[in-house]
Design an enzyme around this catalytic site. Structure first.
Site, PDB file in Angstrom:
ATOM      1  N   THR A 185       0.798  -1.236   0.000  1.00  0.00           N
ATOM      2  CA  THR A 185       0.000   0.000   0.000  1.00  0.00           C
ATOM      3  C   THR A 185       0.833   1.290   0.000  1.00  0.00           C
ATOM      4  O   THR A 185       0.590   2.181  -0.811  1.00  0.00           O
ATOM      5  CB  THR A 185      -0.942  -0.001   1.218  1.00  0.00           C
ATOM      6  OG1 THR A 185      -1.812  -1.116   1.079  1.00  0.00           O
ATOM      7  CG2 THR A 185      -1.764   1.272   1.294  1.00  0.00           C
ATOM      8  N   LYS A 243      -6.957   4.615   5.817  1.00  0.00           N
ATOM      9  CA  LYS A 243      -5.554   4.350   6.170  1.00  0.00           C
ATOM     10  C   LYS A 243      -4.771   5.660   6.095  1.00  0.00           C
ATOM     11  O   LYS A 243      -4.804   6.325   5.057  1.00  0.00           O
ATOM     12  CB  LYS A 243      -4.903   3.421   5.145  1.00  0.00           C
ATOM     13  CG  LYS A 243      -5.332   1.988   5.195  1.00  0.00           C
ATOM     14  CD  LYS A 243      -4.480   1.191   4.196  1.00  0.00           C
ATOM     15  CE  LYS A 243      -4.990  -0.228   4.076  1.00  0.00           C
ATOM     16  NZ  LYS A 243      -4.231  -1.037   3.117  1.00  0.00           N
ATOM     17  N   ASP A 244      -4.017   5.975   7.135  1.00  0.00           N
ATOM     18  CA  ASP A 244      -3.249   7.226   7.123  1.00  0.00           C
ATOM     19  C   ASP A 244      -2.291   7.299   5.918  1.00  0.00           C
ATOM     20  O   ASP A 244      -2.211   8.329   5.236  1.00  0.00           O
ATOM     21  CB  ASP A 244      -2.508   7.439   8.452  1.00  0.00           C
ATOM     22  CG  ASP A 244      -1.721   6.236   8.932  1.00  0.00           C
ATOM     23  OD1 ASP A 244      -1.513   5.286   8.138  1.00  0.00           O
ATOM     24  OD2 ASP A 244      -1.295   6.235  10.113  1.00  0.00           O
ATOM     25  N   HIS A 290      -8.005  -9.014   2.172  1.00  0.00           N
ATOM     26  CA  HIS A 290      -7.072  -9.779   3.016  1.00  0.00           C
ATOM     27  C   HIS A 290      -7.808 -10.854   3.800  1.00  0.00           C
ATOM     28  O   HIS A 290      -7.341 -11.976   3.914  1.00  0.00           O
ATOM     29  CB  HIS A 290      -6.358  -8.851   4.006  1.00  0.00           C
ATOM     30  CG  HIS A 290      -5.158  -8.168   3.431  1.00  0.00           C
ATOM     31  ND1 HIS A 290      -4.009  -8.854   3.103  1.00  0.00           N
ATOM     32  CD2 HIS A 290      -4.922  -6.882   3.100  1.00  0.00           C
ATOM     33  CE1 HIS A 290      -3.121  -8.009   2.608  1.00  0.00           C
ATOM     34  NE2 HIS A 290      -3.657  -6.793   2.584  1.00  0.00           N
ATOM     35  N   ASP A 298      -3.513   0.491  -5.752  1.00  0.00           N
ATOM     36  CA  ASP A 298      -2.130   0.531  -5.248  1.00  0.00           C
ATOM     37  C   ASP A 298      -1.403  -0.807  -5.405  1.00  0.00           C
ATOM     38  O   ASP A 298      -0.203  -0.892  -5.194  1.00  0.00           O
ATOM     39  CB  ASP A 298      -2.119   0.998  -3.785  1.00  0.00           C
ATOM     40  CG  ASP A 298      -2.999   0.138  -2.893  1.00  0.00           C
ATOM     41  OD1 ASP A 298      -3.797  -0.667  -3.415  1.00  0.00           O
ATOM     42  OD2 ASP A 298      -2.880   0.267  -1.661  1.00  0.00           O
ATOM     43  N   HIS A 322      -0.558  -9.687  -0.878  1.00  0.00           N
ATOM     44  CA  HIS A 322       0.015  -9.148  -2.115  1.00  0.00           C
ATOM     45  C   HIS A 322       1.434  -8.728  -1.810  1.00  0.00           C
ATOM     46  O   HIS A 322       1.843  -8.744  -0.652  1.00  0.00           O
ATOM     47  CB  HIS A 322      -0.819  -7.971  -2.606  1.00  0.00           C
ATOM     48  CG  HIS A 322      -1.127  -6.985  -1.510  1.00  0.00           C
ATOM     49  ND1 HIS A 322      -0.280  -5.961  -1.158  1.00  0.00           N
ATOM     50  CD2 HIS A 322      -2.180  -6.911  -0.643  1.00  0.00           C
ATOM     51  CE1 HIS A 322      -0.800  -5.282  -0.149  1.00  0.00           C
ATOM     52  NE2 HIS A 322      -1.947  -5.834   0.193  1.00  0.00           N
TER      53      HIS A 322
END
Ligand code: ZN
Ligand code: ZN
Length: 559
Positions: free
Chosen positions: A90, A172-173, A318, A361, A496
């Site tokens: 990511t 997600k930050d 996931h 991503d 991944h």
């Protein structure tokens, strides 16, 4: 009579002339001057976390007409867009899209890596000099401080003396921070301790009112009030495996991975649940719209840029794997969210006034047990076991000592201070490790940092490794596993990170302002996204750019 004929000929001539001019004039809207003369009011970058290319068409028959199908039907689709480095995670993926280059140059070599100076793992956006805003949680001490190059969003801000507004949004930050770049007005992410959208002192000293107001609505709780049932009757999910299969992981407290998922019950046990369900994407979409409204984005004289990432697709992927009904339902729901978002954008800035791109991503692999059941070669790499085997081997060669600081399926950090102390050559030990791994089942490549610093790999797996290699941050020996091999931790669901097409092949769509309708199967790299956007906006490329504008698209403007 002659004069009449002359008149008719003249009229016919003019008609022919104007008929001939028609296509030329039509093309002119795509001409270079046309682009220079105006700019979009808004650029919207969308990253769908873990979206494999095939999800675009696997669920096609169930998508609405106004979500993904609208982008494909009216925009420009790159059918062969791939990442060109490893590891495909990511942090590196978001950095790549927005910097137009790979970890070798932008420094985001993974989500986390071993910092040799600090002698500990560091997170790609961690920054302990910052303080959290909108939460007390120390995990929000973050910034883009480890990103070494500029982003397309930085270049937009730099192009007009910071008149453009840039905001990054993601649960997600790292999905919000890396796209927004160093000069962003703001980046916002989800904080599980407060269930709020938070930011850090890197961006501001106080949350804007519109964020406080949004947080006060407690929308996350609202979105988890009901059980998660499939959007369509479950027997229609024929593209996916059965609901209760052993390839899938469980939510907290569940005994079977089946619908309906009892969100009110699970949310009591999992503070982060909103991230792991499709409603997290709805939450993100609503916050993105609030940002556009709250900051009046797209309403000023300069082009603004909203970078939004949908993270929940990754968490669901996931946990359940690429063949699950949960993943399918998550994409069908995202499609509906996108449809609403596009409708909002049309109303907010107008159809021809925003430039949008959508990509991912990274992709995702098939579940190892599923692959094995279906006779597709695959296997598990047990990093813990391999670590102790390697330590034993190194001790048999070099004597006692803990020589490995860290080992993952992507590489080994050696204990460099110990090597110095024992006067063991780093290059020598790197080679011993590479030799050790080259004989191991499931390892496709093992290459030393020394080789990567001195060689030049232009093709194949080693070129992927080199483009992902940063001398200061990457491991001393880099590993790549065989196709469909993964670490033991990903036994259920998927993961991944590899250089294979299931992880590298992603959708890439451009849509809206000045974008012609079309598609191309020419190979393009995700590093091409930022220089393409820069070319469309007539601004400078991000500082480390190694990609190039997508020629299949740019050719429309040079005709
Ligand atoms: Zn991701
Ligand atoms: Zn992931």
């Amino acid at each position: 009579m002659f004069r009449l004929l002359k008149k008719i000929t003249a009229v016919a001539f003019i008609l022919v002339l104007s008929w001939q001019m028609l296509p030329a004039q039509k093309q002119k809207t795509f001409s270079a001057e046309g682009i220079q003369a105006n700019k979009p009011k808004l650029v919207v970058g969308i990253v769908v976390d873990q979206m494999r290319y095939d999800y675009l068409f696997r669920y096609w028959s169930k998508y609405s007409e106004t979500g993904f199908k609208k982008l494909v039907g009216e925009g420009f689709l790159l059918k062969n867009a791939n990442y060109n480095y490893v590891p495909t995670y990511t942090g590196p993926g978001h950095a790549c899209i927005y910097t137009g280059t790979t970890p070798a140059m932008n420094g985001i070599v993974s989500n986390e890596w071993y910092d040799r100076e600090l002698k500990k793992d560091v997170y790609c956006v961690e920054d302990t000099t910052m303080h959290p805003l909108g939460t007390y949680s120390m995990s929000s001490r973050v910034s883009p401080n480890r990103l070494l190059t500029t982003t397309i969003t930085d270049e937009l801000r730099l192009s007009n003396n910071f008149q453009s507004k840039v905001i990054g949004v993601a649960l997600k930050d790292r999905g919000a921070i890396l796209p927004a770049g160093h000069t962003a007005n703001a980046a916002y992410w989800f904080d599980k301790e407060t269930a709020h959208w938070a930011t850090s002192s890197f961006y501001m000293n106080e949350l804007p009112n519109w964020v406080e107001e949004f947080n006060a609505k407690k929308m996350a709780a609202e979105l988890m009030k009901e059980k998660w049932n499939t959007l369509l009757p479950i027997d229609q999910y024929v593209e996916s495996t059965a609901d209760d299969v052993r390839y899938e992981g469980l939510y907290a407290g569940e005994t079977h991975p089946v619908f309906p998922h009892d969100l009110p019950a699970i949310s009591l046990k999992d503070k982060d649940l909103i991230k792991r369900i499709p409603m997290g994407n709805t939450f993100t979409k609503d916050f993105a719209e609030a940002a556009l409204k709250g900051e009046e984005m797209g309403k000023g004289s300069a082009t603004d840029f909203l970078a939004v990432s949908f993270s929940s697709t990754d968490y669901v992927g996931h946990q359940f794997g690429i063949n699950s009904i949960e993943v399918e339902d998550t994409y069908l729901r995202l499609d509906r969210d996108l449809s609403e978002f596009f409708e909002f954008l049309e109303k907010w800035v107008g159809h021809s006034n925003y430039l949008l791109f959508l990509t991912a991503d990274h992709g995702a692999a098939g579940n190892v047990t599923f692959n094995t059941d279906e006779k597709i070669p695959s296997g598990f790499f047990d990093a813990k076991q391999v670590d102790s085997l390697l330590e034993n081997y190194l001790q048999s060669v070099y004597g006692p000592g803990e020589f490995v600081s860290e080992l993952t399926s992507h590489g080994i950090y050696l204990n460099q201070p110990l090597l110095e102390q024992k006067k063991i050559g780093l290059g020598d030990m790197e080679e011993k490790c590479a030799e050790f791994f080259s004989r191991m089942k499931g390892v496709a490549a093992a290459i030393t940092a020394q080789q990567l610093k001195t060689g030049n790999y232009t093709e194949g797996l080693l070129s992927f490794i080199q483009k992902g290699f940063n001398g200061k941050r990457s491991p001393d020996v880099i590993l790549s596993l065989d196709p469909s091999w993964m670490e033991w931790e990903s036994k259920s669901g998927t993961t991944h990170g590899a250089a294979y097409s299931y992880d590298t092949h992603v959708p890439l769509l451009f849509y809206g302002w000045n974008i012609p309708h079309g598609q191309s199967s020419d190979p393009v790299s995700v590093t091409d996204v930022a220089p393409t956007v820069a070319s469309l906006l007539n601004i400078e490329f991000p500082s480390g750019t190694t990609g190039k504008p997508v020629s299949a698209l740019m050719n429309f403007y040079s005709k």
